[in-house]
Design an enzyme around this catalytic site. Structure first.
Site, PDB file in Angstrom:
ATOM      1  N   ASN A  91      13.629  12.364 -36.017  1.00 34.97           N
ATOM      2  CA  ASN A  91      13.580  10.934 -35.714  1.00 34.97           C
ATOM      3  C   ASN A  91      14.738  10.243 -36.445  1.00 34.97           C
ATOM      4  O   ASN A  91      14.789  10.253 -37.681  1.00 34.97           O
ATOM      5  CB  ASN A  91      12.226  10.384 -36.181  1.00 34.97           C
ATOM      6  CG  ASN A  91      12.068   8.925 -35.852  1.00 34.97           C
ATOM      7  OD1 ASN A  91      12.998   8.154 -36.055  1.00 34.97           O
ATOM      8  ND2 ASN A  91      10.916   8.525 -35.369  1.00 34.97           N
ATOM      9  N   HIS A  96      15.958   5.842 -38.757  1.00 28.98           N
ATOM     10  CA  HIS A  96      16.401   5.355 -40.076  1.00 28.98           C
ATOM     11  C   HIS A  96      17.917   5.278 -40.188  1.00 28.98           C
ATOM     12  O   HIS A  96      18.442   4.517 -40.995  1.00 28.98           O
ATOM     13  CB  HIS A  96      15.799   6.217 -41.183  1.00 28.98           C
ATOM     14  CG  HIS A  96      14.299   6.213 -41.135  1.00 28.98           C
ATOM     15  ND1 HIS A  96      13.560   5.111 -41.495  1.00 28.98           N
ATOM     16  CD2 HIS A  96      13.424   7.137 -40.703  1.00 28.98           C
ATOM     17  CE1 HIS A  96      12.284   5.374 -41.304  1.00 28.98           C
ATOM     18  NE2 HIS A  96      12.168   6.594 -40.820  1.00 28.98           N
ATOM     19  N   HIS A 154      12.539   5.496 -31.594  1.00 30.66           N
ATOM     20  CA  HIS A 154      11.513   4.506 -31.260  1.00 30.66           C
ATOM     21  C   HIS A 154      12.236   3.210 -30.874  1.00 30.66           C
ATOM     22  O   HIS A 154      12.852   2.569 -31.728  1.00 30.66           O
ATOM     23  CB  HIS A 154      10.610   4.293 -32.481  1.00 30.66           C
ATOM     24  CG  HIS A 154       9.425   3.419 -32.217  1.00 30.66           C
ATOM     25  ND1 HIS A 154       8.382   3.302 -33.112  1.00 30.66           N
ATOM     26  CD2 HIS A 154       9.101   2.620 -31.168  1.00 30.66           C
ATOM     27  CE1 HIS A 154       7.475   2.468 -32.629  1.00 30.66           C
ATOM     28  NE2 HIS A 154       7.892   2.023 -31.448  1.00 30.66           N
ATOM     29  N   ARG A 213      11.753  -0.170 -30.414  1.00 31.09           N
ATOM     30  CA  ARG A 213      10.705  -1.162 -30.698  1.00 31.09           C
ATOM     31  C   ARG A 213      10.985  -2.459 -29.949  1.00 31.09           C
ATOM     32  O   ARG A 213      12.139  -2.797 -29.660  1.00 31.09           O
ATOM     33  CB  ARG A 213      10.649  -1.442 -32.201  1.00 31.09           C
ATOM     34  CG  ARG A 213      10.281  -0.232 -33.035  1.00 31.09           C
ATOM     35  CD  ARG A 213      10.057  -0.622 -34.481  1.00 31.09           C
ATOM     36  NE  ARG A 213       8.787  -1.300 -34.641  1.00 31.09           N
ATOM     37  CZ  ARG A 213       7.695  -0.753 -35.157  1.00 31.09           C
ATOM     38  NH1 ARG A 213       7.707   0.486 -35.605  1.00 31.09           N
ATOM     39  NH2 ARG A 213       6.579  -1.438 -35.244  1.00 31.09           N
ATOM     40  N   ARG A 255      14.423  -3.556 -34.040  1.00 30.26           N
ATOM     41  CA  ARG A 255      14.854  -3.659 -35.446  1.00 30.26           C
ATOM     42  C   ARG A 255      15.792  -2.530 -35.858  1.00 30.26           C
ATOM     43  O   ARG A 255      16.503  -2.659 -36.835  1.00 30.26           O
ATOM     44  CB  ARG A 255      13.633  -3.704 -36.379  1.00 30.26           C
ATOM     45  CG  ARG A 255      12.874  -2.414 -36.435  1.00 30.26           C
ATOM     46  CD  ARG A 255      11.786  -2.459 -37.486  1.00 30.26           C
ATOM     47  NE  ARG A 255      10.666  -3.303 -37.102  1.00 30.26           N
ATOM     48  CZ  ARG A 255       9.440  -3.166 -37.610  1.00 30.26           C
ATOM     49  NH1 ARG A 255       9.218  -2.256 -38.532  1.00 30.26           N
ATOM     50  NH2 ARG A 255       8.455  -3.922 -37.217  1.00 30.26           N
ATOM     51  N   GLU A 272       9.822   7.261 -28.367  1.00 26.99           N
ATOM     52  CA  GLU A 272       8.567   6.653 -28.834  1.00 26.99           C
ATOM     53  C   GLU A 272       8.551   5.216 -28.341  1.00 26.99           C
ATOM     54  O   GLU A 272       9.557   4.515 -28.448  1.00 26.99           O
ATOM     55  CB  GLU A 272       8.507   6.637 -30.353  1.00 26.99           C
ATOM     56  CG  GLU A 272       8.343   7.988 -30.978  1.00 26.99           C
ATOM     57  CD  GLU A 272       8.348   7.876 -32.494  1.00 26.99           C
ATOM     58  OE1 GLU A 272       8.369   6.750 -33.030  1.00 26.99           O
ATOM     59  OE2 GLU A 272       8.351   8.926 -33.129  1.00 26.99           O
ATOM     60  N   THR A 317       4.875   2.841 -37.895  1.00 30.49           N
ATOM     61  CA  THR A 317       3.673   2.977 -37.067  1.00 30.49           C
ATOM     62  C   THR A 317       2.481   3.299 -37.964  1.00 30.49           C
ATOM     63  O   THR A 317       2.461   4.321 -38.638  1.00 30.49           O
ATOM     64  CB  THR A 317       3.885   4.106 -36.036  1.00 30.49           C
ATOM     65  OG1 THR A 317       5.191   3.975 -35.493  1.00 30.49           O
ATOM     66  CG2 THR A 317       2.858   4.013 -34.930  1.00 30.49           C
ATOM     67  N   GLU A 321       0.314  13.976 -30.239  1.00 32.21           N
ATOM     68  CA  GLU A 321       0.979  14.102 -31.538  1.00 32.21           C
ATOM     69  C   GLU A 321       0.012  13.534 -32.562  1.00 32.21           C
ATOM     70  O   GLU A 321      -0.352  12.353 -32.500  1.00 32.21           O
ATOM     71  CB  GLU A 321       2.309  13.342 -31.561  1.00 32.21           C
ATOM     72  CG  GLU A 321       2.995  13.457 -32.926  1.00 32.21           C
ATOM     73  CD  GLU A 321       4.416  12.903 -32.938  1.00 32.21           C
ATOM     74  OE1 GLU A 321       5.094  12.942 -31.889  1.00 32.21           O
ATOM     75  OE2 GLU A 321       4.837  12.439 -34.021  1.00 32.21           O
ATOM     76  N   HIS A 378       4.660  12.091 -38.860  1.00 31.70           N
ATOM     77  CA  HIS A 378       4.539  10.905 -39.714  1.00 31.70           C
ATOM     78  C   HIS A 378       4.269  11.316 -41.170  1.00 31.70           C
ATOM     79  O   HIS A 378       3.262  11.935 -41.476  1.00 31.70           O
ATOM     80  CB  HIS A 378       3.441   9.938 -39.273  1.00 31.70           C
ATOM     81  CG  HIS A 378       3.717   8.551 -39.761  1.00 31.70           C
ATOM     82  ND1 HIS A 378       4.356   7.600 -38.996  1.00 31.70           N
ATOM     83  CD2 HIS A 378       3.507   7.987 -40.958  1.00 31.70           C
ATOM     84  CE1 HIS A 378       4.491   6.495 -39.693  1.00 31.70           C
ATOM     85  NE2 HIS A 378       3.993   6.714 -40.900  1.00 31.70           N
TER      86      HIS A 378
HETATM   87  N1  PXP Z   1       6.140  10.495 -34.928  1.00 32.26           N
HETATM   88  C1  PXP Z   1       5.850   9.215 -34.589  1.00 32.26           C
HETATM   89  C2  PXP Z   1       5.074   9.002 -33.335  1.00 32.26           C
HETATM   90  C3  PXP Z   1       6.287   8.132 -35.379  1.00 32.26           C
HETATM   91  O1  PXP Z   1       5.976   6.868 -35.015  1.00 32.26           O
HETATM   92  C4  PXP Z   1       7.076   8.391 -36.512  1.00 32.26           C
HETATM   93  C5  PXP Z   1       7.589   7.254 -37.334  1.00 32.26           C
HETATM   94  O2  PXP Z   1       8.539   6.539 -36.617  1.00 32.26           O
HETATM   95  C6  PXP Z   1       7.389   9.735 -36.808  1.00 32.26           C
HETATM   96  C7  PXP Z   1       6.875  10.758 -36.020  1.00 32.26           C
HETATM   97  C8  PXP Z   1       8.250  10.098 -37.983  1.00 32.26           C
HETATM   98  O3  PXP Z   1       7.646   9.665 -39.173  1.00 32.26           O
HETATM   99  P1  PXP Z   1       8.461   9.802 -40.521  1.00 32.26           P
HETATM  100  O4  PXP Z   1       9.644   8.921 -40.414  1.00 32.26           O
HETATM  101  O5  PXP Z   1       7.475   9.364 -41.555  1.00 32.26           O
HETATM  102  O6  PXP Z   1       8.846  11.250 -40.661  1.00 32.26           O
END
Ligand code: PXP
Length: 256
Positions: free
Chosen positions: A17, A20, A53, A55, A59, A80, A111, A161, A201
């Site tokens: 993901n 960030h 994601h 959003r 953001r 996402e 999330t 998931e 997550h």
């Molecule tokens: N999976 C989903 C569905 C999420 O919403 C997120 C957070 O954006 C992640 C995985 C990844 O989470 P993390 O950034 O804590 O590894």
């Protein structure tokens, strides 16, 4: 399979993901760090999927990021998304490999919980059917709760998931064991459906191992820990050290 493992070994796939990276870029509203370049590093390091994601408040990830990623990636694109008409239209137009439906709340930092599939079966049945009609796979981001697993299968999802945030935040051995047991029981339930089981997550290189051993686990999506570690060891190594854990877990599961 990028490694020289026996063909019978079923790898657990990795989605990175990269939200960030976009968060850092948006802090200055400029071009750095380059989100597309980061995705390509993850891909070259062996990630099978890039997860973003989009959003409602944009953001971090922007529409143009999703469009460009879709054009340049060899890896699968996992979008996402909150279940809103605007983002549904974007998904139908762009046709990512997968959409992962998540609850979205404007105030949240990230999330916060799983999607209540059981509470909105009719709507999610229609959304899932619409995605399938556009050739898009559908994943439900749910808490490890048997009702949500059953409802996800009932609405026709391809994947669930599991939200691993409660596991990642569990304090003490008893709480940790409880959260792992919930995940384990629900992973077994998924095995009785046509769906496949993913997790994400709060997963880190340190807490991933027990999750990677969940029965039938297909894929993990990891963002924050990989990007945070990339500051110290580089993105390529941060992806590879997660893959090392997944590879060892796949061997362990196969009894190799
Ligand atoms: N999976 C989903 C569905 C999420 O919403 C997120 C957070 O954006 C992640 C995985 C990844 O989470 P993390 O950034 O804590 O590894």
């Amino acid at each position: 399979m990028s490694r020289s493992e026996p063909h019978s070994l079923r790898m657990i796939e990795l989605g990175v993901n990269i939200d960030h990276v976009a968060t850092l870029r948006e802090a200055r509203k400029g071009l750095n760090p380059d989100v597309i370049a980061a995705a390509k590093v993850c891909e070259a390091a062996g990630a099978q999927q890039i997860t973003v994601h989009l959003r409602a408040d944009r953001r971090h990830i922007q529409d143009h990021d999703v469009e460009e990623l879709h054009q340049v990636l060899q890896a699968r694109l996992n979008l996402e998304m909150g279940v809103t008409p605007e983002i549904i239209d974007i998904a139908h137009r762009l046709k990512p490999h997968t959409v992962c439906l998540v609850p979205e709340n404007r105030q949240e930092v990230t999330t916060e919980g799983g999607l209540d599939v059981a509470g909105q079966r009719t709507a999610l049945f229609d959304v899932t059917a619409g995605m399938h009609a556009h050739g898009i796979h559908v994943s439900m981001f749910i808490d490890p709760d048997p009702h949500q697993v059953e409802a996800s299968a009932a609405v026709g999802a391809d994947y669930v998931e599991f939200h691993t945030g409660a596991y990642a935040n569990a304090k003490g051995q008893a709480a940790l064991a409880h959260e792992l047991d919930r995940l384990h029981q629900c992973a077994l339930l998924v095995g009785e459906t046509p769906m496949r089981c993913n997790a994400g997550h709060g997963l880190t290189v340190r807490n991933l191992w027990p999750v990677a051993l969940l029965p039938g686990l297909n894929e993990v999506n990891i963002g924050h820990d990989i990007i945070a570690r990339a500051i110290f060891i580089g993105l390529d190594r941060a992806v590879k050290e997660i893959q090392d854990v997944l590879f060892e877990a796949a061997k362990f599961r196969a009894g190799a």
